[in-house]
Write a protein that holds these residues in place. Structure first.
Motif, PDB file in Angstrom:
ATOM      1  N   THR A  11       0.843  -1.182   0.000  1.00 36.46           N
ATOM      2  CA  THR A  11       0.000   0.000   0.000  1.00 36.46           C
ATOM      3  C   THR A  11       0.882   1.238   0.000  1.00 36.46           C
ATOM      4  O   THR A  11       1.891   1.284   0.687  1.00 36.46           O
ATOM      5  CB  THR A  11      -0.929   0.024   1.229  1.00 36.46           C
ATOM      6  OG1 THR A  11      -0.117  -0.019   2.395  1.00 36.46           O
ATOM      7  CG2 THR A  11      -1.891  -1.132   1.203  1.00 36.46           C
ATOM      8  N   PRO A  12       0.505   2.235  -0.773  1.00 35.18           N
ATOM      9  CA  PRO A  12       1.339   3.445  -0.876  1.00 35.18           C
ATOM     10  C   PRO A  12       1.026   4.475   0.199  1.00 35.18           C
ATOM     11  O   PRO A  12       1.186   5.659  -0.008  1.00 35.18           O
ATOM     12  CB  PRO A  12       0.975   3.965  -2.270  1.00 35.18           C
ATOM     13  CG  PRO A  12      -0.438   3.548  -2.460  1.00 35.18           C
ATOM     14  CD  PRO A  12      -0.561   2.220  -1.750  1.00 35.18           C
ATOM     15  N   ASP A  13       0.573   4.028   1.383  1.00 35.11           N
ATOM     16  CA  ASP A  13       0.139   4.944   2.435  1.00 35.11           C
ATOM     17  C   ASP A  13       1.203   5.960   2.841  1.00 35.11           C
ATOM     18  O   ASP A  13       0.877   7.078   3.206  1.00 35.11           O
ATOM     19  CB  ASP A  13      -0.307   4.182   3.675  1.00 35.11           C
ATOM     20  CG  ASP A  13      -1.522   3.328   3.411  1.00 35.11           C
ATOM     21  OD1 ASP A  13      -1.691   2.326   4.116  1.00 35.11           O
ATOM     22  OD2 ASP A  13      -2.296   3.656   2.487  1.00 35.11           O
ATOM     23  N   CYS A  14       2.449   5.601   2.817  1.00 35.58           N
ATOM     24  CA  CYS A  14       3.475   6.523   3.295  1.00 35.58           C
ATOM     25  C   CYS A  14       4.261   7.159   2.146  1.00 35.58           C
ATOM     26  O   CYS A  14       5.221   7.874   2.396  1.00 35.58           O
ATOM     27  CB  CYS A  14       4.415   5.813   4.259  1.00 35.58           C
ATOM     28  SG  CYS A  14       5.349   4.477   3.534  1.00 35.58           S
ATOM     29  N   GLU A  15       3.884   6.902   0.917  1.00 38.19           N
ATOM     30  CA  GLU A  15       4.586   7.528  -0.215  1.00 38.19           C
ATOM     31  C   GLU A  15       4.398   9.019  -0.168  1.00 38.19           C
ATOM     32  O   GLU A  15       3.324   9.477   0.201  1.00 38.19           O
ATOM     33  CB  GLU A  15       4.068   6.969  -1.545  1.00 38.19           C
ATOM     34  CG  GLU A  15       4.522   5.556  -1.818  1.00 38.19           C
ATOM     35  CD  GLU A  15       6.023   5.392  -1.961  1.00 38.19           C
ATOM     36  OE1 GLU A  15       6.711   6.344  -2.392  1.00 38.19           O
ATOM     37  OE2 GLU A  15       6.519   4.326  -1.626  1.00 38.19           O
ATOM     38  N   PRO A  16       5.302   9.860  -0.502  1.00 42.65           N
ATOM     39  CA  PRO A  16       6.633   9.556  -1.037  1.00 42.65           C
ATOM     40  C   PRO A  16       7.701   9.455   0.046  1.00 42.65           C
ATOM     41  O   PRO A  16       8.876   9.480  -0.244  1.00 42.65           O
ATOM     42  CB  PRO A  16       6.916  10.755  -1.926  1.00 42.65           C
ATOM     43  CG  PRO A  16       6.283  11.893  -1.193  1.00 42.65           C
ATOM     44  CD  PRO A  16       5.044  11.299  -0.540  1.00 42.65           C
ATOM     45  N   ASN A  17       7.316   9.296   1.310  1.00 35.58           N
ATOM     46  CA  ASN A  17       8.275   9.344   2.412  1.00 35.58           C
ATOM     47  C   ASN A  17       8.749   7.982   2.894  1.00 35.58           C
ATOM     48  O   ASN A  17       9.313   7.897   3.966  1.00 35.58           O
ATOM     49  CB  ASN A  17       7.663  10.123   3.583  1.00 35.58           C
ATOM     50  CG  ASN A  17       7.379  11.548   3.207  1.00 35.58           C
ATOM     51  OD1 ASN A  17       8.186  12.184   2.549  1.00 35.58           O
ATOM     52  ND2 ASN A  17       6.223  12.043   3.594  1.00 35.58           N
ATOM     53  N   CYS A  18       8.545   6.941   2.141  1.00 37.97           N
ATOM     54  CA  CYS A  18       8.942   5.588   2.563  1.00 37.97           C
ATOM     55  C   CYS A  18      10.376   5.289   2.135  1.00 37.97           C
ATOM     56  O   CYS A  18      10.643   4.285   1.486  1.00 37.97           O
ATOM     57  CB  CYS A  18       7.997   4.551   1.977  1.00 37.97           C
ATOM     58  SG  CYS A  18       6.315   4.730   2.529  1.00 37.97           S
ATOM     59  N   THR A  19      11.274   6.131   2.521  1.00 35.40           N
ATOM     60  CA  THR A  19      12.667   5.968   2.130  1.00 35.40           C
ATOM     61  C   THR A  19      13.213   4.616   2.573  1.00 35.40           C
ATOM     62  O   THR A  19      13.908   3.943   1.807  1.00 35.40           O
ATOM     63  CB  THR A  19      13.524   7.106   2.724  1.00 35.40           C
ATOM     64  OG1 THR A  19      12.961   8.344   2.316  1.00 35.40           O
ATOM     65  CG2 THR A  19      14.955   7.021   2.266  1.00 35.40           C
ATOM     66  N   LEU A  20      12.925   4.200   3.774  1.00 36.71           N
ATOM     67  CA  LEU A  20      13.419   2.921   4.265  1.00 36.71           C
ATOM     68  C   LEU A  20      12.850   1.761   3.464  1.00 36.71           C
ATOM     69  O   LEU A  20      13.586   0.843   3.069  1.00 36.71           O
ATOM     70  CB  LEU A  20      13.098   2.739   5.749  1.00 36.71           C
ATOM     71  CG  LEU A  20      13.564   1.416   6.361  1.00 36.71           C
ATOM     72  CD1 LEU A  20      15.078   1.239   6.206  1.00 36.71           C
ATOM     73  CD2 LEU A  20      13.159   1.343   7.822  1.00 36.71           C
ATOM     74  N   GLU A  21      11.554   1.797   3.177  1.00 32.77           N
ATOM     75  CA  GLU A  21      10.967   0.715   2.380  1.00 32.77           C
ATOM     76  C   GLU A  21      11.587   0.656   0.986  1.00 32.77           C
ATOM     77  O   GLU A  21      11.839  -0.420   0.463  1.00 32.77           O
ATOM     78  CB  GLU A  21       9.450   0.867   2.289  1.00 32.77           C
ATOM     79  CG  GLU A  21       8.759   0.464   3.569  1.00 32.77           C
ATOM     80  CD  GLU A  21       7.259   0.342   3.424  1.00 32.77           C
ATOM     81  OE1 GLU A  21       6.744   0.401   2.285  1.00 32.77           O
ATOM     82  OE2 GLU A  21       6.598   0.193   4.463  1.00 32.77           O
TER      83      GLU A  21
END
Length: 118
Positions: A11-21
């Motif tokens: 799920t893109p819930d934290c995009e664009p801040n999912c640097t770790l993922e």
């Protein structure tokens, strides 16, 4: 249902801040670039690990006498917990942890060859 290496189910819930993922997915992708080379399913041979490190981690290999001919075979032997002469992804994570620690030391300007300071 067969397992795939796709990220489509995330799920893109934290995009664009999912640097770790994104970083973790990059690690998985790099592993898969080298793992299937000798017909093994998702395992790295010593040759595969050597190529992965030489092409993907030259800065790591350049320090602390890691360029010696014995370094990668010894690292492989230590990571190969079940001693089957192949590294699973889980076994390879131990090698990647060393790369991450080295990068962390570089970021702090610390000695890369001595004991860890933290």
């Amino acid at each position: 249902m067969a397992a795939t290496h796709s990220t489509a189910s995330r799920t893109p819930d934290c995009e664009p801040n999912c640097t770790l993922e994104r970083a973790l997915q990059t690690i998985v992708n790099v592993y898969h670039q080298y793992a299937p080379r000798e017909g093994k399913d998702d395992d790295l041979s010593l040759k595969d690990l050597t190529e992965l490190l030489k092409f993907q981690a030259p800065t790591f290999l350049a320090a602390c006498n890691r360029s010696s001919p014995d370094y990668i075979p010894q690292l492989f032997k230590e990571a190969d917990v079940d001693q089957n002469k192949n590294l699973t992804f889980e076994e390879t994570i131990k090698v990647f942890a060393l790369l991450a620690d080295d990068a962390h030391r570089i970021s702090h300007g610390e000695d890369r060859c001595g004991p860890d300071n933290d």
